[in-house]
Design a protein around this motif. Structure first.
Motif, PDB file in Angstrom:
ATOM      1  N   SER A 113      -5.264   8.689   1.520  1.00 60.32           N
ATOM      2  CA  SER A 113      -5.805   8.391   0.185  1.00 60.32           C
ATOM      3  C   SER A 113      -7.225   8.907   0.053  1.00 60.32           C
ATOM      4  O   SER A 113      -7.591   9.554  -0.944  1.00 60.32           O
ATOM      5  CB  SER A 113      -5.759   6.885  -0.074  1.00 60.32           C
ATOM      6  N   TYR A 114      -8.078   8.631   1.054  1.00 61.12           N
ATOM      7  CA  TYR A 114      -9.448   9.141   1.009  1.00 61.12           C
ATOM      8  C   TYR A 114      -9.468  10.666   1.024  1.00 61.12           C
ATOM      9  O   TYR A 114     -10.288  11.304   0.346  1.00 61.12           O
ATOM     10  CB  TYR A 114     -10.247   8.613   2.205  1.00 61.12           C
ATOM     11  N   SER A 115      -8.539  11.273   1.799  1.00 62.27           N
ATOM     12  CA  SER A 115      -8.494  12.726   1.871  1.00 62.27           C
ATOM     13  C   SER A 115      -8.154  13.328   0.507  1.00 62.27           C
ATOM     14  O   SER A 115      -8.783  14.293   0.069  1.00 62.27           O
ATOM     15  CB  SER A 115      -7.466  13.157   2.915  1.00 62.27           C
ATOM     16  N   GLY A 152       6.336  14.717  -0.027  1.00 61.84           N
ATOM     17  CA  GLY A 152       6.587  16.148  -0.162  1.00 61.84           C
ATOM     18  C   GLY A 152       5.846  16.809  -1.302  1.00 61.84           C
ATOM     19  O   GLY A 152       6.088  17.974  -1.604  1.00 61.84           O
ATOM     20  N   THR A 153       4.938  16.056  -1.965  1.00 63.41           N
ATOM     21  CA  THR A 153       4.213  16.634  -3.099  1.00 63.41           C
ATOM     22  C   THR A 153       2.717  16.589  -2.812  1.00 63.41           C
ATOM     23  O   THR A 153       2.259  16.039  -1.820  1.00 63.41           O
ATOM     24  CB  THR A 153       4.501  15.862  -4.396  1.00 63.41           C
ATOM     25  N   THR A 154       1.960  17.178  -3.699  1.00 61.98           N
ATOM     26  CA  THR A 154       0.502  17.097  -3.623  1.00 61.98           C
ATOM     27  C   THR A 154      -0.017  16.722  -5.002  1.00 61.98           C
ATOM     28  O   THR A 154       0.733  16.764  -5.989  1.00 61.98           O
ATOM     29  CB  THR A 154      -0.114  18.415  -3.140  1.00 61.98           C
ATOM     30  N   ILE A 155      -1.272  16.329  -5.079  1.00 57.44           N
ATOM     31  CA  ILE A 155      -1.822  15.874  -6.359  1.00 57.44           C
ATOM     32  C   ILE A 155      -3.227  16.448  -6.530  1.00 57.44           C
ATOM     33  O   ILE A 155      -3.846  16.946  -5.607  1.00 57.44           O
ATOM     34  CB  ILE A 155      -1.880  14.329  -6.443  1.00 57.44           C
ATOM     35  N   THR A 156      -3.725  16.327  -7.752  1.00 58.62           N
ATOM     36  CA  THR A 156      -5.073  16.777  -8.045  1.00 58.62           C
ATOM     37  C   THR A 156      -6.066  15.673  -7.701  1.00 58.62           C
ATOM     38  O   THR A 156      -5.690  14.509  -7.497  1.00 58.62           O
ATOM     39  CB  THR A 156      -5.211  17.124  -9.526  1.00 58.62           C
ATOM     40  N   LYS A 157      -7.322  16.043  -7.668  1.00 57.16           N
ATOM     41  CA  LYS A 157      -8.361  15.040  -7.397  1.00 57.16           C
ATOM     42  C   LYS A 157      -8.369  13.969  -8.479  1.00 57.16           C
ATOM     43  O   LYS A 157      -8.570  12.780  -8.194  1.00 57.16           O
ATOM     44  CB  LYS A 157      -9.727  15.727  -7.309  1.00 57.16           C
ATOM     45  N   ALA A 158      -8.119  14.380  -9.727  1.00 54.77           N
ATOM     46  CA  ALA A 158      -8.089  13.409 -10.822  1.00 54.77           C
ATOM     47  C   ALA A 158      -6.956  12.404 -10.620  1.00 54.77           C
ATOM     48  O   ALA A 158      -7.136  11.199 -10.815  1.00 54.77           O
ATOM     49  CB  ALA A 158      -7.936  14.135 -12.165  1.00 54.77           C
ATOM     50  N   GLN A 159      -5.787  12.901 -10.235  1.00 58.73           N
ATOM     51  CA  GLN A 159      -4.660  11.998  -9.977  1.00 58.73           C
ATOM     52  C   GLN A 159      -4.941  11.086  -8.797  1.00 58.73           C
ATOM     53  O   GLN A 159      -4.500   9.939  -8.763  1.00 58.73           O
ATOM     54  CB  GLN A 159      -3.396  12.810  -9.710  1.00 58.73           C
ATOM     55  N   ALA A 179       0.832  -1.206   0.000  1.00 63.74           N
ATOM     56  CA  ALA A 179       0.000   0.000   0.000  1.00 63.74           C
ATOM     57  C   ALA A 179       0.863   1.252   0.000  1.00 63.74           C
ATOM     58  O   ALA A 179       0.590   2.222  -0.730  1.00 63.74           O
ATOM     59  CB  ALA A 179      -0.922  -0.010   1.216  1.00 63.74           C
ATOM     60  N   LEU A 180       1.928   1.231   0.805  1.00 63.09           N
ATOM     61  CA  LEU A 180       2.830   2.381   0.876  1.00 63.09           C
ATOM     62  C   LEU A 180       3.485   2.651  -0.481  1.00 63.09           C
ATOM     63  O   LEU A 180       3.565   3.806  -0.931  1.00 63.09           O
ATOM     64  CB  LEU A 180       3.904   2.129   1.937  1.00 63.09           C
ATOM     65  N   ALA A 181       3.953   1.598  -1.135  1.00 60.34           N
ATOM     66  CA  ALA A 181       4.586   1.758  -2.451  1.00 60.34           C
ATOM     67  C   ALA A 181       3.581   2.272  -3.476  1.00 60.34           C
ATOM     68  O   ALA A 181       3.884   3.159  -4.287  1.00 60.34           O
ATOM     69  CB  ALA A 181       5.194   0.438  -2.898  1.00 60.34           C
ATOM     70  N   GLN A 182       2.370   1.707  -3.455  1.00 61.49           N
ATOM     71  CA  GLN A 182       1.344   2.147  -4.405  1.00 61.49           C
ATOM     72  C   GLN A 182       0.948   3.598  -4.139  1.00 61.49           C
ATOM     73  O   GLN A 182       0.747   4.378  -5.069  1.00 61.49           O
ATOM     74  CB  GLN A 182       0.129   1.220  -4.296  1.00 61.49           C
ATOM     75  N   TYR A 183       0.867   3.959  -2.863  1.00 59.86           N
ATOM     76  CA  TYR A 183       0.516   5.339  -2.497  1.00 59.86           C
ATOM     77  C   TYR A 183       1.596   6.311  -2.961  1.00 59.86           C
ATOM     78  O   TYR A 183       1.309   7.327  -3.605  1.00 59.86           O
ATOM     79  CB  TYR A 183       0.318   5.423  -0.980  1.00 59.86           C
ATOM     80  N   ASN A 184       2.845   5.989  -2.647  1.00 58.11           N
ATOM     81  CA  ASN A 184       3.938   6.908  -2.989  1.00 58.11           C
ATOM     82  C   ASN A 184       4.189   6.991  -4.489  1.00 58.11           C
ATOM     83  O   ASN A 184       4.764   7.969  -4.967  1.00 58.11           O
ATOM     84  CB  ASN A 184       5.210   6.497  -2.264  1.00 58.11           C
TER      85      ASN A 184
END
Length: 834
Positions: free
Chosen positions: A402-404, A364-371, A353-358
């Motif tokens: 992930s939910y956030s 240190g980054t952020t992503i869009t809702k689509a990502q 899960a950690l590998a898939q999440y990262n």
């Protein structure tokens, strides 16, 4: 490892029976025995066979025959011969002993035991000068007993022998082996240890290894095992088994560098061995050399194929998750391979899960809702982990984050809550839950969790901002009100370092550095040595110094950073800032030292490396005298990192110029001009001069090139310069001189004349631009002179020009009397020639 079990310590044949020959055939018997002594066994057997035919009842003949056959290694015939001696004289121990020796050599262990036992039963008294047959029989019987697994009997015999003669190395060795076989390992180790100084060569090395194996594998005495493996390897350095076992001991002792050296040595002897690669990878993993561990684990997996230990996938995945840069895709693949065979491993699912999440949200980054839609796999794996083990805290935080990111705030609340229950001393759950509560407009809950988070991470400006926003949204106060509230808290408890720290942070954010410094210093006074308080004070001190640019403030910042560095000597930020502070204080050596330590601890930080190398080179140049070599080395590294950046060539060129390395300086200046597109006249002229001077050095040193490549480059740079400043007398003179050197070097008359013509034109232009430029008049005269000499048809035209230029030259001030006299003589010669 195979152990040394020796029966090679058996006695030689004893020579007793038949020592006194009768008068009959005494000469032949003497001859046969002489042949045996000389190793001529076939000749001895021929004589003895003849005598036996004559006297078959002569037992002593069979004794000598047995000796001869034994010498020829014909053991069956030797045994038969000694058997006949025994048949004739059944109560004589010597022949039983000899036959026992033969039977040992034939691996007839039961027969040997029988013969040696008979010797012991007969119990012959030792003869003067001869071996004690009873003692030797017991010693030889030890080895035979070992071969038939009669270890207790072997120990009994060996003990009897050693009581009589404690210096028998092989006997100690054999008894040690017997003790080992009956699991009396301490006694075995003791016997091996006693045997070692009595042995030599391969036997001694093997015994060291046998002792070490027991210490390592049976007694878990790791350091003694290491010591014995080391002694054995000093005698047998290529023993792979010993290297591997010593490496395993070092590993258990957490001496990872020696373990690494042993595994590497073993691999040198067995290149590509999969198991060794796997073991060395484990050492690299402990040393946090993840790249090397990955290489070795990959080598093992390739070697092992379908039979590979699947736990290696788990280990390589851990390396992928820790290596820089992280290889999340590799970790995901390996963890899936591992979990295919270990589906109930909750930690494995958590790591997946950690590998898939990262892989979707690098640290240190952020992503869009689509990502964030790509986090579905991480959610699935984390859910699997928490289902298998409800105490997998990290899996809960992955679920919450992930939910956030997917803006499923209500779904994020339960996993964050579970994480906080499992890890109440960690900040991440409070931060995550506070954020989702803020987004759910539960400001009271957000404030409570942000405050808990800030107790753990008091300097997080973003969370403080969110806290203030939450307070404002839910009726909170302003920053000024916050400082007032913290002041009240300090008044209520003047020994609370956290309150001083938080107020200091508030002052820091308002850029009131003096007040921030005072509060941070108070917190540090209340809790001396606290790293966080030291770092806060250091940051505030440096920020003030950066603002005031005052030497006193830089010195104050330096003092507190020195304290911080004592606590964290490898902290990159501290080393970097210490270097900058020392630079501002013009403490060049101190700055260089800090920058050098920074580079050693951060070899992959390309962005800061450039700034640090630039600063370090600058400091080297400011020293008295300047350290040009070090500066050049740093500029060279910068060029390697940024080969298309012109400024580093310019800086290195200046250093080369100061170092009097003219050729290198010229090359760098030319590269600078090429990359920058610079048409700076001074740079072009300076480069031209450097190339010319380099060419002159080569010419005067009789370099085969005659300096021509450098003269060409000088001409090129002068030409570019003159395109911008066409009337610069010095540049015209310089280009003319470079062309003149080309002309003088040419052996082709036409080429020489053409170049002289160009040189004359430049010298004429130079004298027109500056009529007092003596050297230009001299070389104008010399060029015309040379032209007339080279081309007789032009002499009438060129010699007058040469005379006129020479006369102008000698008329100018500054020309030495000697030069003037020489030129006047040449003028006279030219006039006479006309």
């Amino acid at each position: 490892m195979s152990r040394l079990v020796t029966v090679g310590a058996v006695s030689a044949l004893v020579l007793v029976l038949g020592a006194n020959a009768t008068a009959w055939a005494q000469e032949d018997i003497g001859t046969a025995r002489a042949y045996i002594t000389q190793g001529k066994f076939a000749e001895a057997i021929k004589i003895l066979d003849k005598l036996i035919k004559e006297r078959p009842e002569a037992v002593q003949l069979y004794f000598d025959l047995g000796r001869a056959y034994f010498g020829m290694k014909n053991l069956p015939q030797a045994e038969t011969a000694f058997g006949k001696v025994i048949a004739g004289k059944p109560l004589v121990a010597d022949s039983y002993f000899n036959r026992g020796v033969v039977r040992i050599q034939s691996n007839n262990w039961a027969g040997a035991i029988e013969d040696f036992s008979k010797v012991i039963e007969l119990n012959p008294k030792p003869k003067q000068g001869a071996p004690d047959l009873v003692l030797e029989s017991r010693d030889n019987r030890v080895g035979a007993y070992l071969q038939v697994n009669k270890f207790a009997e072997a120990i009994q015999d060996a003990t009897t022998v050693l009581t009589a003669d404690p210096k028998r190395g092989f006997t100690l060795l054999n008894r040690g082996y017997a003790y080992e076989k009956i699991n009396q390992f301490d006694k075995a180790v003791a016997d091996y240890g006693a045997a070692i100084p009595l042995l030599s060569g391969a036997d001694q090395a093997s015994t060291y290894f046998s002792k070490a194996d027991l210490e390592f594998l049976k007694l878990t005495q790791l350091q003694p095992a290491v010591d014995d493996y080391t002694k054995g390897l000093a005698l047998d350095k290529n023993n792979v088994g010993a290297l591997l076992n010593r490496a395993a001991c070092y590993f258990q002792l957490k001496s990872f560098q020696p373990a690494l050296a042993d595994y590497s040595a073993a691999l040198a002897l067995k290149p590509g061995d999969g198991e060794i690669l796997k073991n060395r990878a484990a050492v690299y993993l402990q040393l946090k050399d993840y790249k090397s561990a990955i290489v070795d684990y990959s080598g093992y997996l390739q070697k092992a194929g379908a039979t590979a230990d699947v736990s290696v996938y788990r280990l390589r995945a851990a390396c992928y998750l820790n290596v820089d840069p992280k290889n999340y895709a590799g970790a995901v693949g390996d963890l899936k391979n591992y979990l295919a065979k270990n589906a109930t491993d909750a930690v494995g699912w958590k790591d997946l899960a950690l590998a898939q999440y990262n892989s979707i949200v690098p640290p240190g980054t952020t992503i869009t809702k689509a990502q964030a839609g790509g986090l579905t796999d991480a959610i699935t794996s984390a859910t699997k982990a928490t289902t298998l083990d409800a105490k997998q805290a990290d899996a809960f935080i992955i679920l919450g984050d992930s939910y956030s990111f997917q803006e499923k705030y209500k779904e994020a609340v339960p996993p964050y809550t579970s994480y906080i229950a499992l890890a109440p001393d960690k900040p991440f759950g409070y931060e995550g839950l506070g954020r989702v509560q803020y987004n759910l407009q539960d400001y009271k809950g957000a404030i409570a969790n942000f405050e808990k988070y800030l107790k753990l991470k008091p300097n997080d400006a973003e969370i403080k901002k969110l806290l203030n926003l939450a307070k404002a949204s839910g009726g909170g106060g302003s920053a000024t009100e916050k400082i007032a509230a913290l002041t009240e808290a300090i008044n209520a408890d003047p020994k609370d370092p956290v309150a001083y720290t938080n107020r200091g942070v508030a002052y820091f954010e308002m850029q009131d550095f003096d007040k921030a410094i005072a509060d941070f210093q108070k917190a540090l006074d209340l809790k001396p040595g606290e790293l966080q308080y030291i770092s806060n004070l250091a940051s505030a001190s440096y920020s003030k110094a950066s603002k005031t640019k005052a030497e006193a403030d830089y010195k104050a910042a330096s003092a507190i950073y020195t304290q911080w560095l004592a606590k964290a000597p490898s902290n990159a930020d501290v080393l970097l800032t210490m270097g900058d502070i020392s630079l501002n204080l013009k403490q060049w050596d101190a700055a260089i030292s800090s920058y050098t330590k920074y580079l050693a601890t951060n070899p992959t930080d390309a962005k800061n490396q450039q700034a640090v190398l630039t600063n370090r080179a600058y400091c080297a140049l400011q020293k008295t005298p300047p350290d040009l070599t070090s500066a050049i080395a740093d500029y060279t590294k910068l060029i390697g990192m940024n080969p298309s950046e012109p400024k580093f060539y310019d800086l290195r060129g200046r250093a080369y110029q100061d170092q009097q390395n003219l050729a290198a300086a010229a090359a760098d200046f030319e590269k600078f001009a090429q990359l920058s597109g610079s048409k700076d006249p001074d740079a072009l002229k300076n480069t031209a001069i450097l190339y010319f001077n380099t060419g002159e050095k080569k010419r005067k040193a009789n370099d085969p090139s005659k300096g021509l490549p450098e003269f060409e480059k000088a001409i090129s740079n002068y030409t570019a310069y003159l395109a911008l400043k066409a009337t610069d007398a010095q540049a015209l003179y310089g280009r003319g001189l470079a062309i003149y050197r080309k002309a003088k070097a040419s052996t082709d008359v036409k080429v020489k004349l053409a170049e002289l013509k160009k040189a004359i034109a430049d010298f004429e232009a130079a004298t027109k631009a500056d009529a007092k430029l003596a050297d230009a008049w001299y070389y104008l005269g010399l060029s015309c002179d040379d032209y007339g000499v080279a081309d007789e048809l032009s002499a009438e035209t060129m010699f007058p020009k040469a005379i006129a230029a020479y006369e102008k030259y000698v008329s100018l001030p500054g020309v030495s009397a000697a030069d003037a006299d020489a030129i006047k003589k040449r003028i006279a010669q030219l006039k006479e020639a006309l």
